[in-house]
Motif scaffolding. Structure first.
Motif, PDB file in Angstrom:
ATOM      1  N   ALA A  65      10.319   7.561 -23.987  1.00  9.31           N
ATOM      2  CA  ALA A  65       9.037   6.662 -23.977  1.00  9.31           C
ATOM      3  C   ALA A  65       9.692   6.065 -22.483  1.00  9.31           C
ATOM      4  CB  ALA A  65       9.269   6.014 -24.683  1.00  9.31           C
ATOM      5  N   ILE A  66      10.440   5.891 -22.073  1.00  8.50           N
ATOM      6  CA  ILE A  66      10.068   5.479 -20.780  1.00  8.50           C
ATOM      7  C   ILE A  66       9.540   6.140 -19.727  1.00  8.50           C
ATOM      8  CG2 ILE A  66      12.055   4.792 -18.691  1.00  8.50           C
ATOM      9  CD1 ILE A  66      13.468   3.500 -21.100  1.00  8.50           C
ATOM     10  N   LYS A  67      10.403   7.325 -19.708  1.00 11.54           N
ATOM     11  CA  LYS A  67      10.181   8.278 -18.343  1.00 11.54           C
ATOM     12  C   LYS A  67       8.212   8.339 -18.558  1.00 11.54           C
ATOM     13  CE  LYS A  67      13.676  10.836 -18.146  1.00 11.54           C
ATOM     14  NZ  LYS A  67      14.572  11.776 -18.657  1.00 11.54           N
ATOM     15  N   LYS A  68       7.825   8.705 -20.048  1.00 14.11           N
ATOM     16  CA  LYS A  68       6.022   8.522 -19.817  1.00 14.11           C
ATOM     17  C   LYS A  68       5.141   7.663 -19.610  1.00 14.11           C
ATOM     18  CE  LYS A  68       3.025   9.263 -23.776  1.00 14.11           C
ATOM     19  NZ  LYS A  68       2.100   8.110 -24.008  1.00 14.11           N
ATOM     20  N   LEU A  69       5.880   6.367 -19.400  1.00 15.43           N
ATOM     21  CA  LEU A  69       5.215   5.345 -18.759  1.00 15.43           C
ATOM     22  C   LEU A  69       5.364   5.079 -17.493  1.00 15.43           C
ATOM     23  CD1 LEU A  69       4.872   1.852 -19.062  1.00 15.43           C
ATOM     24  CD2 LEU A  69       7.304   1.579 -19.486  1.00 15.43           C
ATOM     25  N   VAL A  70       6.386   5.468 -16.952  1.00 17.73           N
ATOM     26  CA  VAL A  70       6.183   5.639 -15.776  1.00 17.73           C
ATOM     27  C   VAL A  70       5.085   6.328 -14.895  1.00 17.73           C
ATOM     28  CG1 VAL A  70       8.837   4.557 -15.689  1.00 17.73           C
ATOM     29  CG2 VAL A  70       8.325   7.031 -15.155  1.00 17.73           C
ATOM     30  N   LYS A  71       5.088   7.675 -15.160  1.00 17.03           N
ATOM     31  CA  LYS A  71       4.413   8.904 -15.405  1.00 17.03           C
ATOM     32  C   LYS A  71       2.523   8.346 -15.696  1.00 17.03           C
ATOM     33  CE  LYS A  71       7.144  11.195 -13.664  1.00 17.03           C
ATOM     34  NZ  LYS A  71       8.094  10.952 -11.903  1.00 17.03           N
ATOM     35  N   GLU A  72       2.180   7.066 -16.617  1.00 18.96           N
ATOM     36  CA  GLU A  72       1.081   7.029 -16.398  1.00 18.96           C
ATOM     37  C   GLU A  72      -0.151   6.067 -15.852  1.00 18.96           C
ATOM     38  OE1 GLU A  72       1.463   5.354 -21.195  1.00 18.96           O
ATOM     39  OE2 GLU A  72       1.230   7.562 -21.306  1.00 18.96           O
ATOM     40  N   GLU A  73       1.303   5.023 -15.505  1.00 17.26           N
ATOM     41  CA  GLU A  73       0.258   3.932 -14.348  1.00 17.26           C
ATOM     42  C   GLU A  73       1.393   3.424 -13.047  1.00 17.26           C
ATOM     43  OE1 GLU A  73       0.756  -0.065 -16.442  1.00 17.26           O
ATOM     44  OE2 GLU A  73       1.295   1.345 -18.345  1.00 17.26           O
ATOM     45  N   HIS A  74       0.579   3.416 -12.661  1.00 17.52           N
ATOM     46  CA  HIS A  74       0.944   2.194 -11.152  1.00 17.52           C
ATOM     47  C   HIS A  74       1.810   0.422 -11.703  1.00 17.52           C
ATOM     48  CE1 HIS A  74       1.120  -0.248  -7.961  1.00 17.52           C
ATOM     49  NE2 HIS A  74       2.175   0.667  -7.038  1.00 17.52           N
ATOM     50  N   ILE A  75       2.916   0.493 -11.472  1.00 22.34           N
ATOM     51  CA  ILE A  75       2.904  -0.827 -11.382  1.00 22.34           C
ATOM     52  C   ILE A  75       3.786  -1.676 -10.435  1.00 22.34           C
ATOM     53  CG2 ILE A  75       4.990  -2.502 -13.170  1.00 22.34           C
ATOM     54  CD1 ILE A  75       5.356   0.593 -14.580  1.00 22.34           C
ATOM     55  N   GLU A 118       1.179  -1.482   0.190  1.00 26.37           N
ATOM     56  CA  GLU A 118       0.277   0.045   0.019  1.00 26.37           C
ATOM     57  C   GLU A 118       1.100   1.407  -0.208  1.00 26.37           C
ATOM     58  OE1 GLU A 118      -3.557   0.470  -0.608  1.00 26.37           O
ATOM     59  OE2 GLU A 118      -3.515  -1.577  -1.099  1.00 26.37           O
ATOM     60  N   HIS A 119       2.147   1.096   0.402  1.00 22.86           N
ATOM     61  CA  HIS A 119       2.583   2.812   0.783  1.00 22.86           C
ATOM     62  C   HIS A 119       3.170   2.652  -0.123  1.00 22.86           C
ATOM     63  CE1 HIS A 119       5.338  -0.600   1.973  1.00 22.86           C
ATOM     64  NE2 HIS A 119       6.279   0.499   1.157  1.00 22.86           N
ATOM     65  N   GLU A 120       3.377   1.419  -1.377  1.00 19.56           N
ATOM     66  CA  GLU A 120       3.994   2.148  -2.234  1.00 19.56           C
ATOM     67  C   GLU A 120       3.444   2.800  -4.215  1.00 19.56           C
ATOM     68  OE1 GLU A 120       8.034  -0.730  -3.117  1.00 19.56           O
ATOM     69  OE2 GLU A 120       6.067  -2.092  -2.464  1.00 19.56           O
ATOM     70  N   GLN A 141       8.818   6.082  -6.034  1.00 22.01           N
ATOM     71  CA  GLN A 141      10.352   5.994  -5.347  1.00 22.01           C
ATOM     72  C   GLN A 141      10.777   5.835  -6.052  1.00 22.01           C
ATOM     73  OE1 GLN A 141      10.884   1.842  -3.999  1.00 22.01           O
ATOM     74  NE2 GLN A 141       8.442   1.813  -4.324  1.00 22.01           N
ATOM     75  N   PRO A 142      12.243   6.071  -6.316  1.00 25.33           N
ATOM     76  CA  PRO A 142      13.404   5.806  -6.745  1.00 25.33           C
ATOM     77  C   PRO A 142      13.353   5.028  -7.520  1.00 25.33           C
ATOM     78  CG  PRO A 142      14.782   6.373  -4.693  1.00 25.33           C
ATOM     79  CD  PRO A 142      12.967   6.111  -4.500  1.00 25.33           C
ATOM     80  N   VAL A 143      13.425   4.690  -8.707  1.00 25.76           N
ATOM     81  CA  VAL A 143      13.875   3.463  -9.639  1.00 25.76           C
ATOM     82  C   VAL A 143      15.031   3.771 -10.519  1.00 25.76           C
ATOM     83  CG1 VAL A 143      13.146   2.082 -11.190  1.00 25.76           C
ATOM     84  CG2 VAL A 143      11.729   2.462  -9.476  1.00 25.76           C
ATOM     85  N   ARG A 144      15.840   2.823 -11.012  1.00 25.43           N
ATOM     86  CA  ARG A 144      17.124   2.801 -11.664  1.00 25.43           C
ATOM     87  C   ARG A 144      16.781   1.880 -12.614  1.00 25.43           C
ATOM     88  NH1 ARG A 144      22.766   3.421  -9.281  1.00 25.43           N
ATOM     89  NH2 ARG A 144      21.645   1.465  -8.060  1.00 25.43           N
ATOM     90  N   LEU A 145      17.056   2.602 -14.104  1.00 30.63           N
ATOM     91  CA  LEU A 145      17.168   1.786 -15.174  1.00 30.63           C
ATOM     92  C   LEU A 145      18.613   1.642 -15.616  1.00 30.63           C
ATOM     93  CD1 LEU A 145      13.718   3.048 -15.251  1.00 30.63           C
ATOM     94  CD2 LEU A 145      14.193   0.912 -16.607  1.00 30.63           C
ATOM     95  N   ASN A 146      19.262   0.416 -16.102  1.00 30.79           N
ATOM     96  CA  ASN A 146      20.183   0.735 -16.984  1.00 30.79           C
ATOM     97  C   ASN A 146      19.727  -0.885 -18.142  1.00 30.79           C
ATOM     98  OD1 ASN A 146      22.638   1.505 -15.765  1.00 30.79           O
ATOM     99  ND2 ASN A 146      21.955   0.151 -14.326  1.00 30.79           N
TER     100      ASN A 146
END
Length: 137
Positions: free
Chosen positions: A79-89, A39-41, A46-51
């Motif tokens: 495209a990745i930044k757009k994805l992470v702003k559009e939905e909770h995963i 629930e808190h997530e 929260q910060p996520v790092r992608l390589n």
């Protein structure tokens, strides 16, 4: 056939070689996003790092110093930044698959390796996450 008739020898065709490739990478792309099953997530980003490492077929012909002739890492990052702003995963695995799908949309991408790290998931660890590799089918 005797060895005295070399003019009658025909070569077998050579196997077609794979196109040459190069790698395009994005290291340490940091995004803040809603990710996780708790629930808190679901309430606080929260910060996520992608390589990401893409194996890409080389451009046919000269590149001519034109970004239209290359696989553009900025386009992928946007495209990745757009994805992470559009939905909770919920899962890092799901995020990795979605990022791989973005990368494989470019027809020149033949393979992609995606590493996703949640940086604050465990107090005693620098990061947790997943690494996947996907190939064009």
């Amino acid at each position: 056939m005797s060895t005295s008739e070399p003019h009658k020898i025909t070569s077998l065709p050579l196997a077609e070689t794979d196109a040459t490739t190069h790698e395009v990478f994005i290291n340490d792309l940091l995004v803040n996003m809603l990710i996780g099953v708790y629930e808190h997530e679901k309430l606080k980003e929260q910060p996520v790092r992608l390589n990401i490492v893409l194996t890409v077929r080389d451009h046919i012909g000269p590149i001519n110093d034109d970004y239209h002739n290359v696989v553009c890492y900025e386009t992928i990052a946007k495209a990745i930044k757009k994805l992470v702003k559009e939905e909770h995963i919920n899962l890092v695995e799901t995020l990795a698959e979605k990022v791989a799908d973005i990368c494989l949309k470019n027809q020149r991408t033949v393979r992609v390796r995606v590493k996703v790290e949640k940086l604050q998931a465990l107090a005693d660890a620098g990061s947790v996450g997943v690494v996947i590799t996907r190939n064009r089918r």
